[in-house]
Design an enzyme around this catalytic site. Structure first.
Site, PDB file in Angstrom:
ATOM      1  N   LEU A 200       7.431 -14.890  21.235  1.00 49.43           N
ATOM      2  CA  LEU A 200       5.947 -14.644  20.218  1.00 49.43           C
ATOM      3  C   LEU A 200       5.525 -13.314  20.412  1.00 49.43           C
ATOM      4  O   LEU A 200       4.862 -12.491  20.383  1.00 49.43           O
ATOM      5  CB  LEU A 200       4.892 -15.728  20.341  1.00 49.43           C
ATOM      6  CG  LEU A 200       5.511 -16.683  19.513  1.00 49.43           C
ATOM      7  CD1 LEU A 200       4.780 -17.943  19.944  1.00 49.43           C
ATOM      8  CD2 LEU A 200       6.048 -16.929  18.514  1.00 49.43           C
ATOM      9  N   ASN A 217      15.312  -9.718  14.923  1.00 47.18           N
ATOM     10  CA  ASN A 217      14.389 -11.626  14.783  1.00 47.18           C
ATOM     11  C   ASN A 217      14.631 -12.017  14.037  1.00 47.18           C
ATOM     12  O   ASN A 217      15.180 -12.024  12.836  1.00 47.18           O
ATOM     13  CB  ASN A 217      13.203 -10.378  15.141  1.00 47.18           C
ATOM     14  CG  ASN A 217      12.109 -12.115  14.604  1.00 47.18           C
ATOM     15  OD1 ASN A 217      11.955 -12.760  16.047  1.00 47.18           O
ATOM     16  ND2 ASN A 217      11.163 -11.443  14.349  1.00 47.18           N
ATOM     17  N   HIS A 219      12.445 -14.614  11.683  1.00 47.97           N
ATOM     18  CA  HIS A 219      11.088 -14.861  10.999  1.00 47.97           C
ATOM     19  C   HIS A 219      11.103 -16.089  10.142  1.00 47.97           C
ATOM     20  O   HIS A 219      12.251 -15.756   9.083  1.00 47.97           O
ATOM     21  CB  HIS A 219      10.317 -13.501  10.706  1.00 47.97           C
ATOM     22  CG  HIS A 219       9.190 -13.944   9.981  1.00 47.97           C
ATOM     23  ND1 HIS A 219       8.041 -13.922  11.141  1.00 47.97           N
ATOM     24  CD2 HIS A 219       8.340 -14.349   9.197  1.00 47.97           C
ATOM     25  CE1 HIS A 219       6.939 -14.209  10.758  1.00 47.97           C
ATOM     26  NE2 HIS A 219       6.956 -14.269   8.947  1.00 47.97           N
ATOM     27  N   ASP A 260       7.245  -8.021  13.360  1.00 46.19           N
ATOM     28  CA  ASP A 260       8.270  -8.490  12.075  1.00 46.19           C
ATOM     29  C   ASP A 260       8.417  -7.255  10.795  1.00 46.19           C
ATOM     30  O   ASP A 260       7.870  -7.407   9.582  1.00 46.19           O
ATOM     31  CB  ASP A 260       7.338  -9.409  10.954  1.00 46.19           C
ATOM     32  CG  ASP A 260       6.903 -10.645  12.185  1.00 46.19           C
ATOM     33  OD1 ASP A 260       7.974 -11.114  12.557  1.00 46.19           O
ATOM     34  OD2 ASP A 260       5.934 -11.215  11.942  1.00 46.19           O
ATOM     35  N   GLU A 289      17.474 -21.245   8.385  1.00 48.17           N
ATOM     36  CA  GLU A 289      18.390 -20.977  10.215  1.00 48.17           C
ATOM     37  C   GLU A 289      19.418 -21.177  10.746  1.00 48.17           C
ATOM     38  O   GLU A 289      19.949 -20.175  11.105  1.00 48.17           O
ATOM     39  CB  GLU A 289      16.719 -20.590  11.120  1.00 48.17           C
ATOM     40  CG  GLU A 289      15.164 -20.460  10.406  1.00 48.17           C
ATOM     41  CD  GLU A 289      14.309 -20.251  11.107  1.00 48.17           C
ATOM     42  OE1 GLU A 289      13.549 -19.925  11.603  1.00 48.17           O
ATOM     43  OE2 GLU A 289      13.730 -21.340  12.229  1.00 48.17           O
TER      44      GLU A 289
HETATM   45  C1  GRF Z   1      11.914 -20.151  13.785  1.00 45.19           C
HETATM   46  O1  GRF Z   1      11.676 -21.334  13.007  1.00 45.19           O
HETATM   47  C2  GRF Z   1      11.964 -18.980  13.756  1.00 45.19           C
HETATM   48  O2  GRF Z   1      12.359 -18.173  12.580  1.00 45.19           O
HETATM   49  C3  GRF Z   1      10.469 -18.823  14.374  1.00 45.19           C
HETATM   50  O3  GRF Z   1      10.536 -19.678  15.728  1.00 45.19           O
HETATM   51  C4  GRF Z   1      11.058 -20.510  15.188  1.00 45.19           C
HETATM   52  C5  GRF Z   1      11.608 -21.325  16.774  1.00 45.19           C
HETATM   53  O4  GRF Z   1      12.078 -22.487  16.709  1.00 45.19           O
HETATM   54  N1  GRF Z   1      10.803 -16.846  15.028  1.00 45.19           N
HETATM   55  P1  GRF Z   1      13.423 -23.539  17.689  1.00 45.19           P
HETATM   56  O5  GRF Z   1      12.410 -22.972  19.198  1.00 45.19           O
HETATM   57  O6  GRF Z   1      14.757 -22.639  17.302  1.00 45.19           O
HETATM   58  O7  GRF Z   1      13.399 -24.092  17.279  1.00 45.19           O
END
Ligand code: GRF
Length: 302
Positions: A200, A217, A219, A260, A289
């Site tokens: 973050l 990154n 998002h 972003d 993801e």
């Molecule tokens: C994900 O949703 C990603 O898009 C965002 O942070 C979250 C991380 O989730 N940047 P995790 O810790 O990988 O489960």
């Protein structure tokens, strides 16, 4: 509230409830033990209140912490509670500010010749994406996850790193934002590509300059919408649902000095049903993801 706490701790849903149970058991056990200890010391209603207070404080300050670690270990959460205690000790000034944890020699796990790509995953949450990336590149001929970088002691991703024998670097805010403080460590581990997976903090310019077009990154929304400062975790999904969007998705993009805003390289979309909540949307996004991030990283670094 629970979800926020889960995010803060950077743990999975299951881990969160186990941690909750550990705190509950510890509180109850400490209270019961305190009663036994005061009785064992022969204290009763007529005893001087200062002594009783000291015993209770002693149990709270020391007994509680040991019991917490004990239950934590019993319920498989030693790593979380050990880091929790370490953080507490550091805050109280008993431990020095330590930045490298489980530090191994950068060559410790190099049984094979150095691969072409040495990845660092920057993550500070539960680490489900980090986990998928690590699994994807296990035994990969030319890509190795060589380091996990994290700013949150106790984050789930640290346990994932440990379980997979990947060294991790615990970073401190002030040093990170100084710019290039951690560059020597990244170089030492031969890092030539960085992925942010739930990290973050804004990446300082010096790091971006050192890794031009080499920081990605992910998002959890379709940028440019729902991006920027404050748009992370559940905040994103809450905003998407509140706006009545019919679809959301993920964006994988290069990192520049603005949150972003770097060039996008990939997007995938999911539909939002009327019955979707921020929580169910978060689950859909996580699935996207996990399915795409490792593959897109592989395409880019190859
Ligand atoms: C994900 O949703 C990603 O898009 C965002 O942070 C979250 C991380 O989730 N940047 P995790 O810790 O990988 O489960």
């Amino acid at each position: 509230m629970f979800q926020k706490l889960q995010q803060k701790w950077g743990v999975s849903h299951r881990q969160f409830w186990i941690i909750f149970i550990v705190f509950g058991l510890t509180g109850t056990t400490t209270a019961i033990l305190t009663r036994y200890v005061t009785a064992w010391l022969g204290m009763d209603a007529s005893s001087f209140w200062v002594w009783k207070l000291l015993v209770r404080l002693g149990m709270l300050v020391f007994g509680y912490q040991f019991i917490l670690l004990g239950y934590g270990a019993l319920l498989g959460q030693w790593a979380f509670f050990w880091k929790y205690e370490a953080l507490l000790l550091r805050k109280l000034g008993f431990l020095s500010q330590q930045t490298m944890a489980n530090r191994q020699s950068p060559t410790a796990n190099h049984q094979h010749p150095k691969p072409k790509t040495q990845l660092a995953i920057f993550a500070s949450g539960a680490g489900s994406n980090a986990q998928k990336i690590i699994e994807h590149f296990k035994n990969h001929p030319s890509v190795r996850v060589a380091l996990v970088v994290c700013n949150k002691p106790g984050a789930g991703v640290l346990q994932i790193a440990s379980e997979n024998g990947i060294p991790y670097l615990l970073i401190e805010k002030e040093r990170f934002f100084r710019g290039d403080t951690y560059l020597p460590v990244l170089k030492e581990y031969g890092i030539n590509f960085i992925v942010l997976a739930g990290f973050l903090w804004k990446v300082p310019a010096a790091l971006i300059e050192a890794y031009p077009q080499k920081i990605l990154n992910i998002h959890p929304a379709l940028l440019p919408k729902y991006g920027g400062k404050g748009m992370y975790g559940m905040h994103v999904h809450e905003a998407v649902i509140a706006a009545g969007e019919k679809q959301s998705g993920i964006t994988i993009h290069y990192v520049n000095e603005h949150f972003d805003e770097g060039a996008p390289v990939f997007q995938a979309v999911c539909t939002i049903d009327e019955k979707d909540t921020p929580e169910t949307l978060a689950q859909k996004i996580h699935l996207l993801e996990h399915a795409h991030f490792p593959i897109e990283i592989e395409k880019i670094v190859s």
